[in-house]
Write a protein that holds these residues in place. Structure first.
Motif, short mmCIF file in Angstrom:
data_model
loop_
_atom_site.label_atom_id
_atom_site.label_comp_id
_atom_site.label_asym_id
_atom_site.label_seq_id
_atom_site.Cartn_x
_atom_site.Cartn_y
_atom_site.Cartn_z
N PHE A 30 2.39 10.36 12.75
CA PHE A 30 3.12 9.09 12.70
C PHE A 30 2.91 8.42 11.35
CE2 PHE A 30 3.50 4.52 13.28
CZ PHE A 30 4.70 4.41 13.97
N MET A 31 1.66 8.43 10.88
CA MET A 31 1.33 7.76 9.61
C MET A 31 1.99 8.46 8.43
SD MET A 31 -2.48 7.05 8.09
CE MET A 31 -2.83 8.81 7.92
N VAL A 32 1.96 9.79 8.42
CA VAL A 32 2.56 10.54 7.32
C VAL A 32 4.07 10.34 7.29
CG1 VAL A 32 3.02 12.87 6.47
CG2 VAL A 32 0.72 12.25 7.19
N SER A 33 4.71 10.39 8.46
CA SER A 33 6.15 10.19 8.51
C SER A 33 6.52 8.74 8.19
CB SER A 33 6.68 10.55 9.91
OG SER A 33 6.47 11.91 10.18
N LEU A 34 5.71 7.81 8.68
CA LEU A 34 5.94 6.40 8.39
C LEU A 34 5.98 6.14 6.90
CD1 LEU A 34 5.53 3.36 9.98
CD2 LEU A 34 3.47 3.49 8.62
N ASP A 35 5.10 6.81 6.18
CA ASP A 35 4.97 6.51 4.75
C ASP A 35 6.15 7.01 3.95
OD1 ASP A 35 2.66 5.01 3.77
OD2 ASP A 35 2.73 6.44 2.13
N LEU A 36 6.96 7.90 4.54
CA LEU A 36 8.17 8.35 3.85
C LEU A 36 9.29 7.33 3.94
CD1 LEU A 36 8.22 12.09 4.91
CD2 LEU A 36 8.11 11.25 2.57
N SER A 90 -11.16 14.77 5.09
CA SER A 90 -11.09 14.48 3.66
C SER A 90 -9.74 13.90 3.29
CB SER A 90 -11.35 15.75 2.85
OG SER A 90 -12.63 16.28 3.12
N GLY A 91 -8.68 14.48 3.83
CA GLY A 91 -7.33 13.98 3.55
C GLY A 91 -7.13 12.57 4.06
N LEU A 92 -7.66 12.27 5.24
CA LEU A 92 -7.53 10.92 5.78
C LEU A 92 -8.25 9.90 4.91
CD1 LEU A 92 -7.93 11.57 9.61
CD2 LEU A 92 -5.98 10.47 8.50
N GLY A 93 -9.43 10.27 4.42
CA GLY A 93 -10.17 9.35 3.55
C GLY A 93 -9.41 9.04 2.27
N LEU A 94 -8.86 10.07 1.64
CA LEU A 94 -8.10 9.87 0.40
C LEU A 94 -6.83 9.08 0.66
CD1 LEU A 94 -7.56 10.38 -2.58
CD2 LEU A 94 -6.60 12.62 -1.97
N PHE A 95 -6.14 9.37 1.75
CA PHE A 95 -4.91 8.67 2.07
C PHE A 95 -5.17 7.18 2.28
CE2 PHE A 95 -1.33 7.25 4.57
CZ PHE A 95 -0.27 8.00 4.10
N GLY A 96 -6.20 6.86 3.03
CA GLY A 96 -6.52 5.46 3.29
C GLY A 96 -6.91 4.72 2.02
N MET A 97 -7.70 5.35 1.15
CA MET A 97 -8.11 4.70 -0.09
C MET A 97 -6.92 4.48 -1.02
SD MET A 97 -10.51 3.33 -1.81
CE MET A 97 -11.92 3.83 -0.79
N ARG A 175 3.48 -5.82 -0.20
CA ARG A 175 2.20 -5.11 -0.35
C ARG A 175 1.70 -4.54 0.98
NH1 ARG A 175 0.17 -5.73 -5.34
NH2 ARG A 175 1.08 -7.39 -6.63
N TRP A 176 2.12 -5.15 2.07
CA TRP A 176 1.65 -4.68 3.37
C TRP A 176 2.30 -3.38 3.81
CZ3 TRP A 176 -2.49 -5.93 6.05
CH2 TRP A 176 -3.19 -7.09 5.66
N VAL A 177 3.37 -2.96 3.13
CA VAL A 177 3.91 -1.64 3.47
C VAL A 177 2.94 -0.55 3.02
CG1 VAL A 177 6.28 -2.47 3.35
CG2 VAL A 177 5.28 -1.34 1.36
N MET A 178 2.05 -0.88 2.10
CA MET A 178 0.98 0.04 1.70
C MET A 178 -0.28 -0.19 2.54
SD MET A 178 2.20 1.94 -0.80
CE MET A 178 0.72 2.58 -1.60
N LEU A 179 -0.64 -1.44 2.72
CA LEU A 179 -1.90 -1.77 3.40
C LEU A 179 -1.88 -1.42 4.89
CD1 LEU A 179 -2.62 -5.23 1.71
CD2 LEU A 179 -3.68 -3.03 1.19
N VAL A 180 -0.69 -1.32 5.49
CA VAL A 180 -0.61 -1.02 6.91
C VAL A 180 -1.21 0.35 7.23
CG1 VAL A 180 1.69 0.05 6.80
CG2 VAL A 180 0.94 -1.09 8.90
N ASN A 181 -1.26 1.24 6.25
CA ASN A 181 -1.82 2.57 6.49
C ASN A 181 -3.34 2.57 6.65
OD1 ASN A 181 0.64 4.15 6.22
ND2 ASN A 181 0.58 3.63 4.06
N VAL A 182 -3.99 1.56 6.12
CA VAL A 182 -5.46 1.57 6.11
C VAL A 182 -6.04 1.58 7.53
CG1 VAL A 182 -7.52 0.35 5.34
CG2 VAL A 182 -5.52 0.50 3.83
N PRO A 183 -5.64 0.65 8.44
CA PRO A 183 -6.19 0.72 9.79
C PRO A 183 -5.78 1.99 10.55
CG PRO A 183 -4.47 -0.95 9.65
CD PRO A 183 -4.79 -0.53 8.25
#
Length: 474
Positions: A30-36, A90-97, A175-183
């Motif tokens: 969901f997160m990966v598709s959302l970000d597209l 590892s991928g989740l950590g990099l994606f969130g950061m 900016r929240w379209v980026m920050l929403v991925n963090v949680p």
């Protein structure tokens, strides 16, 4: 020693929690598709806030899609080689950061760099997640249900991403379209840490071919860059021809390196001898190109032609998302009765019909007359083909290559999205012409949506011609 290793592997498998694994994979997809799609509605505000130009703005999308698609094969090989859970975390950590840093970007280059880093993280976590799902649910009705949930979250992420992006952009800021991925990344990390057992790598070959990944990513990046710049340089200009020739040379070098490398090749050439793998990826490339461009055109049509705000534009994408869920549920209920090819042909044809309907948009149109009906038709069609597509793409693939096959499927979609958006976006720009009015914009968007319908019709023909009539259950 062999007995102890086998017992250990069995214990680790038993320690896994299929429900938590499915939940973690669903959140990841969901997160990966959302970000597209989550940034699409916010593009005008992003451009105003950071000073992007009209052409440079598309690289907010391309930077993510290109690194994601270009590095997926390396990510899939790494998952097979070093362990799927390790690569996923590892991928989740990099994606969130990267999402966090992108939310605080102060200039265009910083946001594009953050989007590229997101793509690197997604390239690691997406194939690892899909390979975990394949291994956790190897057969039977549980597999059909698991892939049905995966396909629903995959498509819903793209569709609801527009809604979420619109609401966040209008009421909280772009900016929240980026920050929403963090949680979401943090939640997926917690689920994966608790629910996925640490299993030994499926493959123990040599080191992954990093040079091949660099060549593939550079070649595709130049290819898309050359297509995007055709709005400034004609297809026959020296600049365009030189760029595209360099892209072809890099991709040819990638093929040669894969054949001759002493390391583990990113993509074993023999994998394409599997008709299911070859047909599914050709199909996926066309579908990815059509879907990415359609989301882009419809978002801009609703805002620039009909004059709706970002939040209302997002709400207007909900019928498409609901249609996707309906299509996915139909596959779960009927998947054991029909071959995957049947769903893929029907899904592509239905989605093509919806896009052809979309192409009839007018500058004097409305949501009820021009958007609602085709959204439902295209959504149901898209939901029908996603789950069966995954089953076909991994059919007959050895366990040691499930990560690679999963990565290849996701890569074909993302590369199709990048090239499709570049090519169809350029065609729409040319149709719009130098005088920008609601009517000329409408003409450009209508052309792009019509070309998307053509791509989907071609995908249906690929499924008919390449895939076997009787294949693995969906």
């Amino acid at each position: 020693m062999a007995v102890r290793e086998s017992a250990g592997a069995t214990a680790r498998t038993a320690a896994a929690r299929p429900g938590l694994t499915l939940a973690a994979v669903a959140v990841v997809q969901f997160m990966v598709s959302l970000d597209l799609s989550v940034v699409n509605v916010g593009l005008p505000q992003i451009a105003a806030g950071l000073g992007f130009g009209a052409v440079g703005l598309t690289w907010v999308i391309h930077a993510y899609a290109l690194t994601f698609g270009g590095l997926l094969l390396l990510g899939g090989k790494a998952a097979d080689r070093y362990g799927r859970k390790r690569v996923l975390l590892s991928g989740l950590g990099l994606f969130g950061m990267a999402s966090l840093l992108g939310g605080f970007a102060q200039e265009p280059g910083q946001l594009v760099a953050a989007r590229a880093a997101q793509g690197v993280g997604a390239a690691a976590l997406a194939p690892a997640a899909l390979a975990l799902l394949t291994a956790t649910f190897p057969e039977g009705r549980a597999r059909v249900r698991a892939f049905g949930i995966w396909s629903a979250t995959n498509a819903a992420g793209g569709a609801f991403g527009v809604l979420i992006g619109g609401l966040l952009t209008q009421y909280a800021g772009w900016r929240w379209v980026m920050l929403v991925n963090v949680p979401m990344a943090a939640g997926a990390l917690a689920l994966a840490w608790r629910g996925i057992a640490a299993s030994p790598p499926a493959a123990r070959g040599g080191r992954p071919d990093v040079l091949g990944a660099v060549l593939a990513t550079a070649g595709v990046t130049l290819l898309v860059f050359g297509v995007v710049r055709t709005d400034r340089h004609p297809w026959t200009s020296a600049a365009t021809v030189t760029t595209l020739a360099a892209a072809v040379a890099l991709l040819a070098a990638f093929v040669l390196v894969e054949r001759a490398t002493g390391r583990e090749p990113l993509l074993r050439p023999g994998l394409f001898a599997n008709r299911s793998v070859a047909g599914a990826n050709a199909y996926n490339l066309l579908v990815g190109a059509a879907m990415a461009s359609s989301f882009y055109f419809m978002s801009l049509y609703l805002q620039h032609v009909l004059g709706h705000g970002a939040a209302l534009t997002g709400v207007m994408f909900v019928p498409f998302a609901l249609g996707v869920v309906v299509g996915a549920v139909l596959v779960v209920r009927l998947g054991h009765r029909f071959a995957p090819r049947t769903f893929m042909v029907a899904g592509a044809a239905l989605t093509a019909a919806g896009f052809a309907w979309f192409a009839l948009i007018s500058p004097d149109g409305s949501f009820g007359a021009d958007v609602l009906g085709p959204s439902l038709v295209a959504g149901v069609g898209f939901g029908l083909c996603l789950g069966p597509l995954v089953s076909v793409a991994t059919a007959g693939v050895a366990p040691r290559e499930t990560g690679t096959a999963s990565a290849l499927l996701t890569a074909s979609r993302q590369l199709g999205a990048s090239i499709g958006l570049a090519a169809l976006g350029t065609a729409a720009h040319d149709r719009t012409g130098p005088v920008v009015t609601p009517r000329t914009l409408n003409d450009g968007y209508a052309l792009g949506l019509g070309l998307g319908a053509v791509l989907l019709a071609a995908a249906a023909l690929v499924a008919l011609a390449v895939l076997r009539r009787k294949d693995v259950p969906a």
